[in-house]
Design an enzyme around this catalytic site. Structure first.
Site, mmCIF file in Angstrom:
data_model
loop_
_atom_site.group_PDB
_atom_site.id
_atom_site.type_symbol
_atom_site.label_atom_id
_atom_site.label_comp_id
_atom_site.label_asym_id
_atom_site.label_seq_id
_atom_site.Cartn_x
_atom_site.Cartn_y
_atom_site.Cartn_z
ATOM 1 N N LYS A 153 0.795 -1.224 0.000
ATOM 2 C CA LYS A 153 0.000 0.000 0.000
ATOM 3 C C LYS A 153 0.835 1.286 0.000
ATOM 4 O O LYS A 153 0.361 2.332 -0.445
ATOM 5 C CB LYS A 153 -0.936 0.016 1.205
ATOM 6 C CG LYS A 153 -2.084 -0.981 1.138
ATOM 7 C CD LYS A 153 -3.166 -0.514 0.183
ATOM 8 C CE LYS A 153 -4.426 -1.360 0.302
ATOM 9 N NZ LYS A 153 -5.512 -0.867 -0.569
ATOM 10 N N SER A 159 -8.850 -0.376 6.417
ATOM 11 C CA SER A 159 -8.859 -1.427 7.431
ATOM 12 C C SER A 159 -7.481 -1.617 8.046
ATOM 13 O O SER A 159 -7.322 -2.416 8.970
ATOM 14 C CB SER A 159 -9.327 -2.754 6.817
ATOM 15 O OG SER A 159 -8.428 -3.175 5.804
ATOM 16 N N ASP A 167 -16.770 -10.403 -3.840
ATOM 17 C CA ASP A 167 -17.473 -9.349 -4.574
ATOM 18 C C ASP A 167 -16.946 -9.174 -5.996
ATOM 19 O O ASP A 167 -17.716 -8.928 -6.923
ATOM 20 C CB ASP A 167 -17.389 -8.020 -3.818
ATOM 21 C CG ASP A 167 -15.966 -7.601 -3.510
ATOM 22 O OD1 ASP A 167 -15.271 -8.361 -2.800
ATOM 23 O OD2 ASP A 167 -15.531 -6.535 -3.977
ATOM 24 N N SER A 181 1.145 -9.880 -0.530
ATOM 25 C CA SER A 181 0.802 -8.455 -0.479
ATOM 26 C C SER A 181 1.154 -7.763 0.831
ATOM 27 O O SER A 181 1.263 -6.532 0.861
ATOM 28 C CB SER A 181 -0.687 -8.261 -0.777
ATOM 29 O OG SER A 181 -1.484 -8.962 0.167
#
Length: 334
Positions: free
Chosen positions: A69, A94, A226, A320
């Site tokens: 990130k 989060s 999703d 990740s």
């Protein structure tokens, strides 16, 4: 913007222009040079023999803040004006994007206000606060983090930095795949965890431009499917808030921008269970000697459980992140 290298005949193709291009990813890489870590690519003969392929693990658990990130956050913040940086930034996350924005803001002489779920792992909230951010909490099952973040940004005059729904975020995340392929050469497939879709969108943009024909395979937790549902429906689908140990992938709906990219460039999305993620975390710790958080191990879990068929000869896997505290790690694997 140019048309995707897969063109109008690519997976889930559309005629919309690209959200980001390889040039955008390369520009982000130049901004990140000397700031972000060029993370290692790990090989394991044990892993290769176990799965029957040549596997290259891009270890973003060794990135600053312990996750990919930081790449997108710094790329986005570095483009703000001095006036915007002086006023400060806001974000909702989060955990990993929260830390990334907090650190990027500190590096650039700004300050950050971060909206985080009340049940975020303590290691992530502590790290975010440690980078100097102000934390505002909410209930992820009843609150709307986007609305809260926008309200805070409006009230305080802050620049809102979303976790994935921004071209500069997507381009920054794509530098992980850019580095991987620069080091390994052409790969037959790339497995990437999917939450909001920014890492996959950036990775797919870079990888498909550099290696035409590469298979882009997304991995989601079973409870947070999703993106898989959205690809099947042909438009973003909203699901109930996922209950999964992979908190970094607990998205209810893919982003509009990320879905526009992923619909065009992804070949498939596969699902893994929480128990399979735990097994992958254990394998990574015991056999690869690396610590991963649940979301960080999901792509490895897909490979270990045989979800990828047919199995390509040379595979890239993005680990990740590794942001998990000792107590949480023992709880998950105990």
């Amino acid at each position: 913007m140019t048309q995707s290298p897969n063109g109008p005949t690519g997976p889930g193709s559309t005629d919309v222009p690209d959200v980001v291009t390889l040039d955008d990813v390369r520009d982000a890489a130049r901004r990140l040079a000397g700031v972000a870590h060029r993370t290692p690519v790990l090989r394991s003969r044990t892993l290769d023999a176990l799965v029957g392929a040549e596997v290259h693990l891009k270890c973003e658990n060794f990135q600053r803040v312990g996750a990919f990130k930081f790449r997108g956050a710094y790329n986005a913040l570095s483009r703000l004006s001095p006036e915007q940086l002086a006023r400060g930034v806001a974000a909702y996350s989060s955990g990993n994007h929260a830390q990334a924005v907090a650190l990027a803001a500190r590096e650039l002489g700004s300050h950050a206000v971060i909206v985080m779920p009340e049940d975020t792992p303590k290691s992530k909230t502590d790290a975010t606060a440690g980078y100097g951010a102000e934390i505002v909490t909410y209930d992820r099952y009843t609150g709307d983090r986007v609305a809260i973040g926008r309200q805070l940004a409006d009230e305080r005059g802050l620049a809102l930095i979303p976790p994935y729904e921004h071209p500069h975020i997507i381009a920054g995340q794509g530098t992980a795949a850019l580095e991987l392929i620069e080091e390994t050469g052409p790969l037959d497939a790339l497995l990437t965890p999917v939450g909001g879709g920014g890492l996959m969108a950036g990775s797919a943009t870079a990888a498909t431009a550099l290696v035409p024909g590469i298979r882009m395979i997304g991995v989601e937790p079973e409870a947070g499917d999703d993106t898989q549902r959205s690809l099947a429906a042909g438009h973003p689908v909203t699901i109930p808030v996922p209950h999964t140990i992979a908190d970094g992938q607990a998205a209810e709906r893919p982003g509009e921008l990320t879905f526009a990219v992923n619909r065009r460039l992804l070949d498939s999305v596969v699902l893994v269970s929480d128990d399979e993620i735990r097994a992958a975390m254990k394998f990574a710790f015991e056999r690869l000697k690396i610590v991963t958080e649940p979301s960080g191990a999901s792509a490895l879990a897909a490979l270990l459980t045989g979800r990828v068929t047919p199995l390509p000869p040379r595979i890239g896997v993005i680990i990740s992140g590794g942001n998990v505290g000792l107590e949480r790690f023992l709880e998950l694997l105990g």
